[in-house]
Design a protein around this motif. Structure first.
Motif, PDB file in Angstrom:
ATOM      1  N   ALA A 210       2.683  -5.463   2.386  1.00  0.00           N
ATOM      2  CA  ALA A 210       3.568  -4.481   3.007  1.00  0.00           C
ATOM      3  C   ALA A 210       2.802  -3.171   3.121  1.00  0.00           C
ATOM      4  N   ASP A 211       2.412  -2.799   4.343  1.00  0.00           N
ATOM      5  CA  ASP A 211       1.709  -1.545   4.594  1.00  0.00           C
ATOM      6  C   ASP A 211       2.767  -0.482   4.858  1.00  0.00           C
ATOM      7  N   THR A 212       2.939   0.468   3.921  1.00  0.00           N
ATOM      8  CA  THR A 212       4.054   1.412   3.995  1.00  0.00           C
ATOM      9  C   THR A 212       3.589   2.785   4.476  1.00  0.00           C
ATOM     10  N   PRO A 213       4.508   3.568   5.066  1.00  0.00           N
ATOM     11  CA  PRO A 213       4.141   4.892   5.592  1.00  0.00           C
ATOM     12  C   PRO A 213       3.810   5.883   4.489  1.00  0.00           C
TER      13      PRO A 213
ATOM     14  N   THR B 173       0.732  -2.679  -6.351  1.00  0.00           N
ATOM     15  CA  THR B 173       0.718  -1.592  -5.380  1.00  0.00           C
ATOM     16  C   THR B 173      -0.649  -0.928  -5.399  1.00  0.00           C
ATOM     17  N   VAL B 174      -1.236  -0.756  -4.208  1.00  0.00           N
ATOM     18  CA  VAL B 174      -2.470   0.001  -4.056  1.00  0.00           C
ATOM     19  C   VAL B 174      -2.098   1.402  -3.577  1.00  0.00           C
TER      20      VAL B 174
ATOM     21  N   THR C 121       0.842  -1.190   0.000  1.00  0.00           N
ATOM     22  CA  THR C 121       0.000   0.000   0.000  1.00  0.00           C
ATOM     23  C   THR C 121       0.881   1.245   0.000  1.00  0.00           C
ATOM     24  N   ALA C 122       0.332   2.338  -0.516  1.00  0.00           N
ATOM     25  CA  ALA C 122       1.032   3.621  -0.503  1.00  0.00           C
ATOM     26  C   ALA C 122      -0.012   4.716  -0.556  1.00  0.00           C
TER      27      ALA C 122
ATOM     28  N   ALA D 279       7.796  -1.989  -1.541  1.00  0.00           N
ATOM     29  CA  ALA D 279       7.341  -2.220  -2.912  1.00  0.00           C
ATOM     30  C   ALA D 279       8.372  -2.916  -3.783  1.00  0.00           C
ATOM     31  N   SER D 280       9.606  -3.084  -3.279  1.00  0.00           N
ATOM     32  CA  SER D 280      10.674  -3.623  -4.117  1.00  0.00           C
ATOM     33  C   SER D 280      10.398  -5.049  -4.578  1.00  0.00           C
ATOM     34  N   THR D 281       9.643  -5.814  -3.791  1.00  0.00           N
ATOM     35  CA  THR D 281       9.309  -7.185  -4.184  1.00  0.00           C
ATOM     36  C   THR D 281       7.827  -7.353  -4.501  1.00  0.00           C
TER      37      THR D 281
END
Length: 423
Positions: free
Chosen positions: A102-105, A124-125, A30-31, A118-120
């Motif tokens: 992967a829940d990203t900031p 991506t949402v 996520t982003a 997101a590298s792997t």
């Protein structure tokens, strides 16, 4: 312009891969900007897909109502500040597919965390607040997704409940993001209007947006094709460990891409010596082939000097071997990187000394900066372009003094928006 769709054709469901295959695996991230609702979306997915244990749900409930964001904001500092500050990995499954999320900031100072998450990822949402539209951080996250060549991008227009569930609001944001994606080279975007808090179009279709006929977020995640590397990509086998048993030597590692078979003619790089695969061991048993991403061991016909970091490749399809590398990079460390700095470059299982020859733009890299750089390695390095293989086209730079990871790089990639990018 990229293909912007609300309902992409999915002709082949994951379950059709064969009864013996079982549910396949999708890695996704996520982003989005701060307070766009990433953690709430993930919490809603976990809650409504029945992927949360009762005691977990109770621990994040207040007066009987679950706070969905707390299902992913697991660090104490995150709970206190009400923001996501680190990548939170979550594992869940439905009957159709398994997921690693992967829940990203969202903060700009944590862009490096999105690069990590997101590298792997294969999808991506990117969330957008329906009231705010496409923001600068939205553009940055889309640029990172394009830079990392994430195969699938979903635009989730969140908080539609606060925008009156208006179709025009969604259509305007989807069109603007489509233009942005086209400029970045993203081939396809799937746009979905949602309300993570209310549950609209997350797991269950919304009854309040009957003008939308596409999939829910979960339905799309379950149906999107997971292709991995392009079919026919030449095999790349980084040697991780040499196993000696009497006079027998086996070379162990994980096949990064492609497949190898007994009898294949292969070249060991960077030495350039050619030999034949005489045997393949998988889980201690002989096999005729090994396919990515399986781990195993190779036996070779000739007694070559093969060690950790060498790359075994088809003799008729070798990668580039050179000491000069040009790449797009994202700087991950508080310590700046400057031309002339000496670093360690880690590529698959090989680590070599390198020097930074040039940095585009400002001429130095600070935390979260994205730029083009030129490197010169002390020894020849065998690699593919990142657009051909995410595994063998990427690297990290390491501080030789303390082993800290400094920079993540994508070989042969041009970062859109940098001075090196074409006009």
């Amino acid at each position: 312009m990229p293909h912007l769709t609300q309902n992409p054709a999915q002709d082949r469901a994951p379950s059709e891969a064969g009864p013996e295959a079982g549910p396949d695996l999708l890695r996704w991230a996520t982003a989005g900007s701060v307070d766009d609702g990433k953690s709430t979306l993930v919490g809603r997915l976990l809650h409504d897909s029945k992927s949360v244990l009762a005691d977990q749900l109770e621990s994040v409930s207040r007066q009987g109502t679950p706070d969905l964001a707390l299902l992913t904001d697991g660090l104490r500092a995150e709970r206190e500040q009400g923001i996501t500050i680190d990548v939170a990995y979550r594992y869940f499954a439905t009957p159709r597919r398994r997921f690693i999320l992967a829940d990203t900031p969202g903060h700009v100072q944590y862009t490096r965390n999105m690069v990590t998450g997101a590298s792997t990822a294969e999808l991506t949402v990117i969330l957008v607040d329906a009231r705010k539209g496409v923001l600068e951080q939205t553009r940055r996250h889309a640029a990172v997704a394009a830079l990392l060549r994430v195969p699938h991008v979903v635009l989730a227009v969140n908080k539609m409940d606060l925008a009156g569930y208006e179709e025009s609001v969604f259509a305007e944001i989807a069109a603007e993001f489509g233009r942005l994606a086209a400029g970045l080279g993203i081939p396809q975007v799937t746009a979905i209007p949602i309300s993570a808090l209310a549950g609209d179009n997350v797991v269950e279709p919304s009854t309040r947006m009957d003008w939308y006929g596409g999939p829910t977020v979960l339905a799309h995640l379950e149906q999107v094709p997971v292709a991995g590397e392009a079919a026919g990509t030449p095999a790349r086998f980084p040697v991780q460990y040499v196993i000696r048993s009497g006079d027998l030597r086996l070379y162990a590692g994980q096949l990064a891409v492609g497949e190898l078979r007994t009898g294949d003619r292969v070249t060991v790089l960077p030495s350039g010596r050619t030999t034949t695969v005489t045997g393949i061991d998988l889980l201690g048993a002989p096999a005729e082939r090994i396919g990515a991403p399986q781990s195993g061991a190779l036996r070779l016909a000739d007694d070559l000097d093969v060690s950790r970091g060498d790359l075994v490749v088809p003799a008729d399809a070798p990668p580039t071997v050179t000491r000069d590398i040009t790449a797009a990079v994202c700087h991950l460390h508080e310590k700046p990187l400057r031309p002339g700095d000496h670093v360690l470059l880690r590529h698959t299982t090989r680590t070599v000394r390198a020097m930074v020859r040039r940095i585009g733009g400002a001429g130095r890299l600070d935390l979260n900066d994205i730029a083009q750089i030129d490197l010169r390695t002390a020894e020849p390095l065998a690699f593919d372009l990142y657009r051909h293989s995410r595994r063998t086209g990427s690297f990290v730079l390491i501080d030789p003094a303390d082993g800290a990871t400094l920079t993540a790089g994508m070989i042969g990639t041009i970062a859109q928006g940098t001075p090196d990018a074409p006009a």
